[in-house]
Design a protein around this motif. Structure first.
Motif, PDB file in Angstrom:
ATOM      1  N   CYS A  18       0.861  -1.172   0.000  1.00  0.00           N
ATOM      2  CA  CYS A  18       0.000   0.000   0.000  1.00  0.00           C
ATOM      3  C   CYS A  18       0.901   1.226   0.000  1.00  0.00           C
ATOM      4  N   ALA A  19       0.588   2.192  -0.857  1.00  0.00           N
ATOM      5  CA  ALA A  19       1.440   3.376  -0.969  1.00  0.00           C
ATOM      6  C   ALA A  19       1.349   4.249   0.282  1.00  0.00           C
ATOM      7  N   ILE A  20       0.278   4.077   1.074  1.00  0.00           N
ATOM      8  CA  ILE A  20       0.090   4.990   2.209  1.00  0.00           C
ATOM      9  C   ILE A  20       1.138   4.774   3.297  1.00  0.00           C
ATOM     10  N   LEU A  44      -5.005  -5.264  -7.013  1.00  0.00           N
ATOM     11  CA  LEU A  44      -5.140  -6.692  -7.307  1.00  0.00           C
ATOM     12  C   LEU A  44      -6.568  -7.120  -7.674  1.00  0.00           C
ATOM     13  N   PRO A  45      -7.604  -6.714  -6.897  1.00  0.00           N
ATOM     14  CA  PRO A  45      -8.948  -7.148  -7.279  1.00  0.00           C
ATOM     15  C   PRO A  45      -9.323  -6.693  -8.688  1.00  0.00           C
ATOM     16  N   VAL A  46      -8.857  -5.478  -9.049  1.00  0.00           N
ATOM     17  CA  VAL A  46      -9.164  -4.963 -10.379  1.00  0.00           C
ATOM     18  C   VAL A  46      -8.425  -5.780 -11.438  1.00  0.00           C
ATOM     19  N   TYR A  47      -7.122  -6.020 -11.174  1.00  0.00           N
ATOM     20  CA  TYR A  47      -6.353  -6.857 -12.104  1.00  0.00           C
ATOM     21  C   TYR A  47      -7.028  -8.219 -12.247  1.00  0.00           C
ATOM     22  N   ALA A  93     -11.211   4.281  -3.499  1.00  0.00           N
ATOM     23  CA  ALA A  93     -10.265   3.187  -3.290  1.00  0.00           C
ATOM     24  C   ALA A  93     -10.351   2.374  -4.567  1.00  0.00           C
ATOM     25  N   ARG A  94      -9.207   1.931  -5.062  1.00  0.00           N
ATOM     26  CA  ARG A  94      -9.208   1.323  -6.391  1.00  0.00           C
ATOM     27  C   ARG A  94     -10.158   0.135  -6.504  1.00  0.00           C
ATOM     28  N   GLU A  95     -10.235  -0.665  -5.406  1.00  0.00           N
ATOM     29  CA  GLU A  95     -11.049  -1.871  -5.518  1.00  0.00           C
ATOM     30  C   GLU A  95     -12.540  -1.566  -5.633  1.00  0.00           C
ATOM     31  N   VAL A  96     -12.927  -0.283  -5.348  1.00  0.00           N
ATOM     32  CA  VAL A  96     -14.326   0.109  -5.506  1.00  0.00           C
ATOM     33  C   VAL A  96     -14.754  -0.029  -6.963  1.00  0.00           C
ATOM     34  N   LEU A 154      -0.833   2.568 -13.787  1.00  0.00           N
ATOM     35  CA  LEU A 154      -0.078   3.822 -13.749  1.00  0.00           C
ATOM     36  C   LEU A 154      -0.834   4.992 -13.136  1.00  0.00           C
ATOM     37  N   ALA A 155      -2.171   4.951 -13.137  1.00  0.00           N
ATOM     38  CA  ALA A 155      -2.918   6.138 -12.734  1.00  0.00           C
ATOM     39  C   ALA A 155      -2.901   6.328 -11.222  1.00  0.00           C
ATOM     40  N   CYS A 156      -2.999   7.589 -10.812  1.00  0.00           N
ATOM     41  CA  CYS A 156      -3.142   7.903  -9.397  1.00  0.00           C
ATOM     42  C   CYS A 156      -4.625   8.075  -9.154  1.00  0.00           C
ATOM     43  N   GLN A 157      -5.297   7.021  -8.653  1.00  0.00           N
ATOM     44  CA  GLN A 157      -6.745   7.124  -8.460  1.00  0.00           C
ATOM     45  C   GLN A 157      -7.058   6.777  -7.038  1.00  0.00           C
ATOM     46  N   CYS A 158      -6.303   7.320  -6.120  1.00  0.00           N
ATOM     47  CA  CYS A 158      -6.528   6.920  -4.738  1.00  0.00           C
ATOM     48  C   CYS A 158      -6.452   8.173  -3.881  1.00  0.00           C
TER      49      CYS A 158
END
Lengths: 77, 744
Positions: B431-433, B464-467, B640-643, B695-699
């Motif tokens: 996690c980047a945080i 990961l869930p998105v991938y 959150a990306r997994e949303v 690559l995107a910053c979506q968080c």
């Protein structure tokens, strides 16, 4: 005779600092950390990839890069 | 005994809100702890203040400000400030600049301390005395605490405290903070009025002395700078020729403009003038040590040598390092999972309770889908942050962190970073945080910023869930030798993130974050047993800091996203479906009603502001192969990306809590374009979307924590724009390139 630079010492070899050159701010900081002319210094070891170096000076172990060690002349005799 | 409750009051602008009312009456005495890194200063701080401490920031900078409260034998309660570890008052890092500014009185929010406790390592007295002499020259009340006196005694070092006191002109006390030894004496000493040292250790050559005196007369009366600090300010000005803001702000431009000429004149008269004082102090130290210290020669620390021979060994060193890092990564990734699941489950149950307690409507929806969901997102990060900082504190306190940086410096140096950037970047794969928060161990400002900016490129666990969804939907399960195509795809996505990080770091180091080559000097401290107290305090501080600072931003954005996805209600499709639901319920057909409910949720989202944003985004994302439905997902995944996964499920009428990823994969694969009826997403679109996610910053949480760690909006906004532009370009190249080659 010109003195060798710190990075030319072999691991485990001891010497005495003769002069600290390079950019003024860096030289000053290295001296503040104890690498002042006249101080004994030991090249303890090299990092696994050959850079940076581990020095022992005034009972303290310092790690500096070769690029800085090249500006420090030492008397190894 | 004072009956005043123990509340901490920090000056305004310190970044921490006081918990109670400011104390009235005479100002509380302020005591600052100052010392070299590795002097045991923080251990002393913890021992003096117990758990009554607060962590904030100095106004406008990212340097951490730690303030605590300590009760003295007289009953008086004093404020203790733990200044950042420093080697010299001639600063070389943001931390050291803060120390100098506090002591000179240049910081309006942190007045100079009434007493300075100088913490020195008794086993390395000569090097640690350097800073002591510099501080005593300031002429402020000080106490010297000879810390780790037990280790010194063990090494056979005997220090004559009375002789030292005489030479330094201030009280000297032997303590062992980790064992609690000598702390009673220190507290009693802190209770007394301390006189500043009258000794002079400074030996400036005449030309420099004249220049300092000349400068001093030209300095105006400054509001925050005490009269007696003017000489020190003049010296600081003369020696500093960098980009030092607080110092430059403190004096008028006229004085600043004259400095280069003065320095040039001194350069001609005495080329070594800038270092003269350093040598002078070390001469003085040699004198002091000769009188006050009896040490048994140059005894070597054999334990240290033996450990170092293994841990920094040419082959074992890197192997042990990689194993340790693997363990840390695995823990952040896996150990945190049960805790995160538990928090998730508790929040879910709490939402159900609130749902049951409140009538359905906007208030219930705001509470459940906006506020509780937003707070929930914030809290679920805490286990990862806590576990990572548990390891980081352990590695720091044992002394291993410095060895890790020593081993990795060469490799990280290739992209212009230092060895210390490795752990934050590794953690960012989880996690980047926590990763961005871990950059605090990097002392160079530019290195730290670069590391923060590239950390979100590491593929985090939320991707990961998105991938998994997209790979499952679009990448056929073909074996290629011993591996499968989905496996290769996943690996390629991780590699893509790393490649982007290297590229961006390289570019930043040559442009925006270019600067004089920073000096890399690092002390390799002796190995020590970590104190559990320090480790737990660090873990607690990080977690609280994250919840307070990042949490507020995350909560605000969650509410905005909730609003966008919920309003306006009652669009044409939603109204029609609501009527049909009533009909179905009256007809007694619960299956049909449930199906219609899912369609209603989908319709509401499609007709909401978020849906409109999705449509509005379409021209921008069409060249990447994405339609408006993906557009909605890109917007909501900012929570959150997994949303993204649950949004897709809602958009395709599968209901928000779809537990059948298989059916979602199938639905996405078979989705049609409502106007043409053709298949909406080809495998090429899937690939393009994966590249975008990599690559995107979506968080929003990453942006929030970057804002907190850089103390400005400038860098997080740069990160947002840079990453999303890069993602757009890469997806564009993939999609359009693929089409040119005849795929999709």
């Amino acid at each position: 005779m010109t003195y060798p630079t710190l990075d030319q010492l072999a691991p485990g070899q001891c010497a005495v600092v003769v002069s600290v050159g390079g950019p003024v701010a860096i030289a000053r900081r290295l001296m503040e950390l104890g690498l002042a002319p006249g101080t004994p210094v030991e090249l303890v070891r090299l990092a696994p990839l050959g850079d940076p170096l581990e020095l022992r000076v005034r009972r303290i172990h310092l790690s500096i890069r070769r690029s800085e060690a090249r500006h420090i002349r030492v008397d190894a005799t | 005994m004072s009956t005043r409750p123990d509340v901490l009051v920090l000056p305004e602008g310190s970044g921490t809100r006081p918990r109670g009312h400011a104390a009235e009456g005479p100002a509380r005495r302020r005591i600052a702890l100052l010392g070299n890194p590795n002097s045991g200063k923080t251990t002393l701080f913890n021992a003096l203040t117990g758990l009554r401490q607060k962590v904030g920031n100095y106004a406008g900078v990212t340097v951490e400000k730690k303030v605590g409260r300590c009760r003295l034998p007289s009953g008086q309660s004093v404020e203790v400030l733990d200044l950042p570890g420093s080697y010299s008052l001639q600063p070389a890092s943001p931390d050291e600049i803060i120390v100098r500014d506090v002591l000179l009185g240049l910081l309006p929010d942190t007045p100079p301390p009434d007493v300075i406790v100088l913490v020195v390592d008794a086993t390395n007295l000569d090097r640690h005395l350097y800073l002591v002499l510099q501080v005593l020259e300031l002429g402020r009340p000080a106490i010297v605490a000879l810390n780790m006196i037990d280790a010194a005694e063990e090494a056979g070092i005997r220090i004559d405290e009375t002789a030292l006191e005489r030479r330094l002109g201030v009280p000297v006390l032997a303590i062992a903070a980790a064992k609690g030894r000598g702390l009673g004496n220190l507290r009693r000493m802190m209770d007394r009025e301390i006189e500043p040292s009258t000794r002079h250790f400074r030996r400036w050559p005449d030309p420099v002395r004249h220049a300092i005196e000349g400068l001093e007369t030209r300095l105006p009366r400054l509001p925050h700078v005490p009269e007696r600090s003017r000489t020190d300010l003049a010296i600081a000005l003369l020696l500093e020729d960098g980009e030092d803001d607080a110092l430059a702000r403190a004096v008028p431009a006229g004085v600043l403009d004259g400095l280069p000429a003065i320095r040039e004149r001194l350069d001609q008269q005495d080329p070594g003038w800038r270092q003269g004082d350093v040598l002078g102090r070390y001469d003085e130290i040699a004198d002091i040590v000769k009188i006050a210290v009896v040490a048994p020669g140059e005894a070597r620390d054999e334990t240290r040598e033996r450990i170092d021979r293994v841990l920094t060994h040419r082959i074992f060193g890197p192997v042990i390092f990689l194993l340790l890092m693997g363990a840390v990564f695995q823990s952040v990734f896996a150990w945190a999972q049960p805790a995160m699941d538990l928090i998730d489950a508790l929040i879910h149950r709490f939402s159900r309770l609130v749902e049951a307690a409140l009538p359905a409507g906007p208030l219930q929806s705001l509470l459940v889908d906006g506020i509780i969901a937003g707070v929930g997102t914030t809290i679920t990060f805490v286990p990862q942050i806590a576990i990572l900082f548990l390891f980081i504190s352990l590695l720091e306190d044992t002394g291993y962190m410095a060895r890790a940086a020593f081993i990795m410096d060469r490799i990280m140096g290739k992209v212009g970073l230092s060895g210390r950037a490795f752990i934050p970047l590794l953690s960012s794969f989880a996690c980047a945080i926590p990763g961005i928060m871990a950059t605090r161990t990097i002392d160079n400002r530019r290195d730290r910023l670069t590391t923060i900016l590239i950390a979100p490129f590491m593929s985090c666990s939320a991707r990961l869930p998105v991938y998994a969804l997209l790979i499952g939907a679009f990448i056929p399960n073909i074996w290629i030798g011993p591996v499968t195509l989905p496996g290769i795809t996943l690996l390629a996505l991780y590699a893509l993130g790393i490649a982007a990080a290297v590229l961006v770091a390289w570019a930043l180091k040559r442009t925006a974050l270019k600067g004089g080559k920073p000096l890399y000097v690092m002390e390799l401290p002796p190995y020590r047993m970590p104190s559990w107290r320090s480790v737990l305090v660090a873990v607690r501080d990080r977690s609280i800091l994250f919840l307070q600072k990042a949490g507020t931003v995350i909560l605000a954005v969650s509410i905005i996203l909730w609003f966008l996805a919920s309003y306006p209600k009652g669009g044409p499709e939603a109204t029609r479906l609501a009527a049909e639901i009533t009909t179905a319920q009256q007809a007694g057909d619960p299956t049909a009603a449930a199906q219609l409910e899912r369609e209603l949720a989908g319709a509401t989202l499609r007709e909401s502001f978020a849906g409109r944003v999705g449509y509005a985004l379409e021209p921008v994302i069409r060249p990447l192969g994405f339609d408006w439905r993906i557009g909605i997902g890109l917007l909501t995944s900012f929570a959150a990306r997994e949303v993204m996964v649950s949004t897709m499920a809602t958009v395709f009428n599968l209901g928000t809590h779809s537990d059948e990823p298989v059916s979602l994969r199938q639905t996405i694969r078979d989705a049609t374009d409502p106007t043409t009826g053709a298949r909406a997403y080809s495998p090429l679109v899937g690939l393009s979307l994966m590249v975008f996610f990599a690559l995107a910053c979506q968080c929003m949480s990453t942006v929030a924590v970057a804002r907190r760690e850089t103390n400005s909006w400038r860098w997080p906004l740069f990160m947002l724009v840079m990453m999303n532009a890069l993602a757009w370009l890469a997806s564009f190249a993939v999609y359009q390139g693929g089409r040119l080659l005849g795929y999709g």
